[in-house]
Design an enzyme around this catalytic site. Structure first.
Site, PDB file in Angstrom:
ATOM      1  CG  ASP A  54     -13.508 -12.496  11.835  1.00 61.07           C
ATOM      2  OD1 ASP A  54     -13.928 -12.142  10.726  1.00 61.07           O
ATOM      3  OD2 ASP A  54     -12.305 -12.768  12.056  1.00 61.07           O
ATOM      4  CB  ILE A  63      -9.774  -4.776   9.275  1.00 64.29           C
ATOM      5  CG1 ILE A  63      -9.105  -6.084   9.673  1.00 64.29           C
ATOM      6  CG2 ILE A  63     -10.656  -4.254  10.409  1.00 64.29           C
ATOM      7  CD1 ILE A  63      -8.159  -5.980  10.846  1.00 64.29           C
ATOM      8  CG  HIS A  80     -13.983 -16.352  10.007  1.00 70.76           C
ATOM      9  ND1 HIS A  80     -12.858 -15.563   9.911  1.00 70.76           N
ATOM     10  CD2 HIS A  80     -13.765 -17.192  11.047  1.00 70.76           C
ATOM     11  CE1 HIS A  80     -11.997 -15.907  10.848  1.00 70.76           C
ATOM     12  NE2 HIS A  80     -12.522 -16.895  11.557  1.00 70.76           N
ATOM     13  CG  ASP A 110     -18.170  -5.698  17.725  1.00 69.61           C
ATOM     14  OD1 ASP A 110     -17.446  -4.745  18.063  1.00 69.61           O
ATOM     15  OD2 ASP A 110     -19.359  -5.828  18.077  1.00 69.61           O
ATOM     16  CB  SER A 163     -12.033 -20.619  -4.819  1.00 68.71           C
ATOM     17  OG  SER A 163     -12.126 -20.663  -3.419  1.00 68.71           O
ATOM     18  NE  ARG A 194      -8.423  -0.309   8.971  1.00 67.29           N
ATOM     19  CZ  ARG A 194      -7.783  -1.376   8.492  1.00 67.29           C
ATOM     20  NH1 ARG A 194      -8.250  -1.995   7.427  1.00 67.29           N
ATOM     21  NH2 ARG A 194      -6.683  -1.809   9.056  1.00 67.29           N
TER      22      ARG A 194
HETATM   23  C1  GRF Z   1     -11.658 -18.739   2.374  1.00 65.76           C
HETATM   24  O1  GRF Z   1     -11.152 -19.769   3.166  1.00 65.76           O
HETATM   25  C2  GRF Z   1     -12.592 -17.876   3.188  1.00 65.76           C
HETATM   26  O2  GRF Z   1     -13.226 -18.552   4.220  1.00 65.76           O
HETATM   27  C3  GRF Z   1     -11.657 -16.845   3.778  1.00 65.76           C
HETATM   28  O3  GRF Z   1     -10.650 -16.668   2.841  1.00 65.76           O
HETATM   29  C4  GRF Z   1     -10.582 -17.763   1.951  1.00 65.76           C
HETATM   30  C5  GRF Z   1     -10.829 -17.182   0.599  1.00 65.76           C
HETATM   31  O4  GRF Z   1     -10.621 -18.034  -0.442  1.00 65.76           O
HETATM   32  N1  GRF Z   1     -12.399 -15.651   4.088  1.00 65.76           N
HETATM   33  P1  GRF Z   1     -11.059 -17.617  -1.906  1.00 65.76           P
HETATM   34  O5  GRF Z   1     -10.331 -16.317  -2.265  1.00 65.76           O
HETATM   35  O6  GRF Z   1     -12.544 -17.436  -1.934  1.00 65.76           O
HETATM   36  O7  GRF Z   1     -10.597 -18.756  -2.766  1.00 65.76           O
END
Ligand code: GRF
Length: 232
Positions: free
Chosen positions: A147, A94, A111, A145, A15, A67
């Protein structure tokens, strides 16, 4: 006028990716979304990108032994598109220090908390368990690091009595959708630049971005309208 190139990484419903695409589609800013890349072939966001006429690619992390190998493959796919900026938008991986370095200063994440509080997962539930009265979302540079990279922009929402994690997420998501495109435009325009001391704002906008005004802090309408009362 040459367009700035934007790549978006997703893992799920996408979204935020869709909101970024729609925001730029509604404005005459010189920005082109050059690719939407998912690490999961089943991500619903791929269809949403496709509907918007965006190029989609999949680099499935399950096809790589570790990774580092996956991040190298992902970096290669990104490099092929020569992005000026890469957005992690619900990208549930990550990333390795080498990946961060390869895209230093042009890799952002959104985030769902007011960082540096609540890094990691389950942010809405942890906020409710702690009884804090405000919550939000943060756009930050991605560094090694988790977030904790320099903060570029934040959106703040109130927490209501009786809130659930789902209700908080529902209140926060529209704010994320306003915040992320603006933060991307701030970097693409040159208004925001990452320096060793953190984000420097107020740079001269590149040609075509003169009309863009960066709001690095967004308040939920309830917070901007309500006077603050002490509670007894
Ligand atoms: C959002 O809440 C964003 O903050 C977090 O993951 C969610 C992603 O939602 N990183 P979408 O896939 O963008 O709908």
């Amino acid at each position: 006028m040459s367009k700035k190139r934007l790549s978006i990484l997703i893992s799920g419903r996408g979204s935020n990716m869709a909101a970024v695409a729609d925001w730029f589609a509604q404005r005459a800013l010189p920005v082109e979304i050059v690719q939407v890349v998912s690490n999961r072939p089943e991500a619903a966001g791929l269809a949403a990108a496709h509907q918007r006429g965006l190029k989609t690619e999949v680099v499935d992390h399950r096809d790589y032994p570790d990774r580092l190998a996956f991040d190298e493959a992902m970096a290669q796919v990104l490099h092929q598109a020569c992005p000026d900026l890469v957005l992690m938008a619900g990208y549930m991986r990550i990333v390795s220090p080498g990946f961060c370095l390869a895209f230093a200063g042009r890799l952002l994440n959104i985030h769902p908390s007011l960082l540096p509080a609540y890094p990691g997962t389950q942010t809405h539930a942890r906020v409710l368990a702690d009884g804090v009265s405000v919550h939000g979302a943060t756009v930050h540079a991605v560094t090694a690091d988790l977030d904790q990279g320099p903060i570029l922009a934040q959106a703040v929402i109130p927490v209501h009595p009786g809130d659930t994690p789902a209700r908080l997420a529902e209140r926060l998501l529209p704010m994320e959708h306003q915040l992320y495109p603006q933060a991307a435009a701030a970097v693409l325009s040159g208004v925001a630049r990452l320096t060793p001391a953190g984000w420097q704002l107020g740079g001269t906008p590149a040609a075509g971005f003169e009309s863009f005004v960066f709001q690095s802090r967004l308040l939920h309408p309830e917070l901007s309208q309500r006077p603050i009362h002490a509670t007894h």
